[in-house]
Design an enzyme around this catalytic site. Sequence first.
Site, short mmCIF file in Angstrom:
data_model
loop_
_atom_site.label_atom_id
_atom_site.label_comp_id
_atom_site.label_asym_id
_atom_site.label_seq_id
_atom_site.Cartn_x
_atom_site.Cartn_y
_atom_site.Cartn_z
N LYS A 153 0.84 -1.20 0.00
CA LYS A 153 0.00 0.00 0.00
C LYS A 153 0.87 1.25 0.00
O LYS A 153 1.46 1.62 1.01
CB LYS A 153 -0.91 0.04 1.23
CG LYS A 153 -2.00 1.10 1.03
CD LYS A 153 -2.62 1.60 2.30
CE LYS A 153 -1.93 2.81 2.86
NZ LYS A 153 -1.88 3.98 1.98
N GLY A 206 6.62 4.88 8.34
CA GLY A 206 5.78 6.07 8.43
C GLY A 206 6.01 6.77 9.76
O GLY A 206 7.06 6.60 10.39
N GLU A 228 9.51 1.20 10.88
CA GLU A 228 10.53 2.23 10.57
C GLU A 228 9.84 3.57 10.71
O GLU A 228 9.04 3.94 9.86
CB GLU A 228 11.05 2.05 9.14
CG GLU A 228 11.74 0.73 8.87
CD GLU A 228 13.10 0.61 9.54
OE1 GLU A 228 13.57 1.60 10.16
OE2 GLU A 228 13.67 -0.48 9.48
N CYS A 262 13.41 10.78 7.05
CA CYS A 262 13.41 10.29 8.44
C CYS A 262 14.81 10.37 9.05
O CYS A 262 14.96 10.45 10.25
CB CYS A 262 12.90 8.86 8.48
SG CYS A 262 13.75 7.80 7.32
N GLU A 352 9.62 16.12 15.07
CA GLU A 352 10.08 15.95 13.70
C GLU A 352 9.42 17.01 12.83
O GLU A 352 8.20 17.03 12.70
CB GLU A 352 9.68 14.55 13.23
CG GLU A 352 10.28 14.16 11.91
CD GLU A 352 9.90 12.74 11.52
OE1 GLU A 352 8.75 12.33 11.74
OE2 GLU A 352 10.78 12.05 10.98
#
Length: 450
Positions: A153, A206, A228, A262, A352
């Site tokens: 997906k 994600g 992750e 990331c 973040e």
Amino acid sequence: MPLRVVNPATEEQIAEVERAGVDETDAAVAAARAACPAWRAVTPSDRGRLLRRLATLVEEHGEELARIESRNVGKPIAGARAEVGMVADVFHFYAGAVDKKHGETIPVAGGVDMTFREPLGVVGLIVPWNFPLNIASWKLGPALACGNTVVLKPAELTPLSALRLAELARDAGIPDGVINVLVGKGSVVGQRLVEHPDVAKIGFTGSTEVGRSVMKGAAQTIKRVTLELGGKSANVVFADADLERAAAAAPYAVFDNAGQDCCARSRILVEKSAYDRFAQLLIDATRNVKVGDPDDERTEMGPLISRQHRETVASFVDTSPLFQGEAPNSTGFWFPCTLVEATNDDRVAREEVFGPVAALIPFADEADAIRIANDTPYGLSGSIWTENGARALRVARALETGVLSINSNSSVRVATPFGGFKQSGFGRELGMHALDGYSEVKNIFYATEH
Ligand code: NAD
């Protein structure tokens, strides 16, 4: 309603894609399940050959795939080409890995004990929009090499490269049902994959927030998960570093992919005695980052992914920045490279940003640097700059993070393990380590005595 796919550099619609729902998800899982027995029965050398063919097709279609990725994510074309090159390398690597992850024989009384690496079955792969094809390949490669079938997906914003890859996989001869790509909402398709009793594992990349809900949902069926997740990595610059080199490299460690990375080293920790000099060098280097049209071969930074995301990024710059660069003032979700001075308690240093905003934070000495670098819920990546080798290793061992680089900001490689500590997730992708996450160890005892 079909999904409108937009180019973030122009805000123009570039495609319309049908959205899958729960029924389509169930059908894809059923197709993947039906394909399992035949796929695991393919001989290792033939499975390797099919993956190698896919790698070659990715190379042959490299320019096409790079253009798709560049238009859909707003990535500079030069960077998009490099990413697609890595995708081909990932499939080459796992083509070669199929027959290199061995079982064991273990000395026991009364017989022979042996272990096998069994496929898990159907795995659900859920990926984000920032490196759509790259991150999909990091999961597809080891999952297929181990004999699993998959339902992939992609993120709703960036489905195009995964759809094209599925066509290339068919052209490569990978049987129908082995790779199923479903475009749809995370809360519908993603969640159904997480809950589906016939999905054995979720490989997820994600945000930490969604990762938490994936982990919770997976508990219902004791699904395996690899997570992750987000990061807030430190780029630690000691006064004894080659400051020119460190400063020249630092902008690209946070502004690459417009900061939507990331691994972004978005906290730049600088030893106080070198702070003023480093800050000036960093400003000079940041001024040189070429921001603009992703189609231009020289462009180094494109736009952000969406209008909404730009608003989030902008909310982090609430004081006068130390430096802010230029960005196009036209259509597109542009945001300039931004340097701010901060303490590690400020929101810009704790959360973040996922945009081109770097926080400069001074530190007093080695112990202070380690304390600040570790003072975060995340633990994905990071860099250490010093000419003192013993210190470099000492600090590297002390940092609570999964992937580090010394006198470099590059820590992602096809053959080496990648993944996080703490709330950046668990499980490792890439290299031979990724195969552990897509296989189950089976232990068999065979009695040899009458
Ligand atoms: P996101 O968490 O919003 O979405 C990721 C994927 O999960 C998408 O495909 C989305 O549709 C799906 N999803 C959303 N809700 C879901 C649900 N309830 N159940 C199942 N799936 C669901 O992340 P994003 O905004 O696409 O990507 C940015 C984030 O990804 C950042 O936090 C970034 O740090 C992280 N990221 C991590 C890595 C890594 O390797 N650690 C790499 C790239 C990005």
